[in-house]
Design a protein around this motif. Structure first.
Motif, PDB file in Angstrom:
ATOM      1  N   GLU A  36       2.348   2.036  -0.360  1.00  0.00           N
ATOM      2  CA  GLU A  36       3.628   2.501   0.175  1.00  0.00           C
ATOM      3  C   GLU A  36       4.611   1.346   0.311  1.00  0.00           C
ATOM      4  OE1 GLU A  36       2.294   4.455   3.724  1.00  0.00           O
ATOM      5  OE2 GLU A  36       2.231   6.406   2.718  1.00  0.00           O
ATOM      6  N   GLN A  95      -4.040   3.935  -4.776  1.00  0.00           N
ATOM      7  CA  GLN A  95      -5.107   3.593  -3.817  1.00  0.00           C
ATOM      8  C   GLN A  95      -6.272   2.926  -4.523  1.00  0.00           C
ATOM      9  OE1 GLN A  95      -6.823   6.754  -1.531  1.00  0.00           O
ATOM     10  NE2 GLN A  95      -4.903   7.847  -1.542  1.00  0.00           N
ATOM     11  N   ASP A 150      -9.587   4.400   1.839  1.00  0.00           N
ATOM     12  CA  ASP A 150      -8.144   4.624   1.640  1.00  0.00           C
ATOM     13  C   ASP A 150      -7.304   3.399   2.005  1.00  0.00           C
ATOM     14  OD1 ASP A 150      -8.229   7.180   0.622  1.00  0.00           O
ATOM     15  OD2 ASP A 150      -8.030   8.161   2.573  1.00  0.00           O
ATOM     16  N   ILE A 193      -3.659   2.460   0.707  1.00  0.00           N
ATOM     17  CA  ILE A 193      -2.475   3.310   0.896  1.00  0.00           C
ATOM     18  C   ILE A 193      -1.290   2.529   1.439  1.00  0.00           C
ATOM     19  CG2 ILE A 193      -1.545   5.178   2.321  1.00  0.00           C
ATOM     20  CD1 ILE A 193      -4.109   6.689   1.950  1.00  0.00           C
ATOM     21  N   ARG A 194      -1.548   1.719   2.455  1.00  0.00           N
ATOM     22  CA  ARG A 194      -0.448   1.015   3.122  1.00  0.00           C
ATOM     23  C   ARG A 194       0.302   0.083   2.160  1.00  0.00           C
ATOM     24  NH1 ARG A 194      -0.008  -0.489   9.421  1.00  0.00           N
ATOM     25  NH2 ARG A 194       0.407   1.697   9.608  1.00  0.00           N
ATOM     26  N   CYS A 223       1.539   6.609  -2.477  1.00  0.00           N
ATOM     27  CA  CYS A 223       0.200   6.489  -1.901  1.00  0.00           C
ATOM     28  C   CYS A 223      -0.774   7.429  -2.600  1.00  0.00           C
ATOM     29  CB  CYS A 223       0.233   6.781  -0.400  1.00  0.00           C
ATOM     30  SG  CYS A 223       0.746   8.454  -0.011  1.00  0.00           S
TER      31      CYS A 223
END
Ligand SMILES: [Fe+2]
Length: 163
Positions: free
Chosen positions: A62, A73, A55, A58-59, A68
């Motif tokens: 965002e 991803q 994952d 995700i950061r 996300c």
């Protein structure tokens, strides 16, 4: 065994305990399933790296796009994962495949290998719980997506109390 990579992934997700706990759980379930399915050492190493970093997009998703979801991803994760594996070192032999798995772990069609199947099952075992999914959703995932004997056993033991 993968402490350095785990630590790097934890630091990358600093301030986000939910995601840190998520990756630790997916990693451990992936290894449990891999052991039960007799994967080779190389496949286990690939899977461990992929699970720890699955994952990781995700950061950035965002930050860059304010989203996300699985698609973002899958798009952003592989390159970030390759960078982290390269920084940590020791993953040269499995980095390419691990990043491929990260780039398709929300795609439940054309699953191309035991490593891929197991990553998807481990992520689902955790997500079905963390997302508070209904019994019907668990049954649907079991029937449509789960394939490995060990993954099916874990799902059954976890979500359906044996009488
Ligand atoms: Fe996940």
């Amino acid at each position: 065994m993968h402490e350095k990579l785990l630590t790097a992934a934890i630091k990358y997700n600093s301030g986000d305990p939910k995601r840190i706990q998520h990756l630790i759980k997916v990693y451990q379930f992936a290894l449990l399933i891999a052991d039960g399915e007799n994967l080779s050492e190389r496949e286990k190493k690939t899977l461990a790296a992929a699970a720890i970093l699955h994952d990781i997009g995700i950061r950035e998703g965002e930050r860059l796009y304010g989203r996300c979801d699985g698609e973002i991803q899958q798009r952003l994760g592989p390159d970030i994962a390759l960078e982290i594996m390269s920084d940590v070192g020791g993953y040269e032999d499995v980095a390419k495949r691990a990043s491929q798995l990260i780039g398709r772990h929300h795609t439940y069609t054309d699953i191309d290998g035991a490593d891929c199947q197991i990553l998807i099952e481990a992520d689902l075992l955790v997500n079905l719980y963390e997302d508070g999914c209904s019994e019907q959703a668990v049954i649907s995932a079991r029937d449509k997506i789960f394939r490995t004997k060990t993954g099916l056993e874990l799902l059954s033991v976890m979500f359906f109390k044996e009488v």
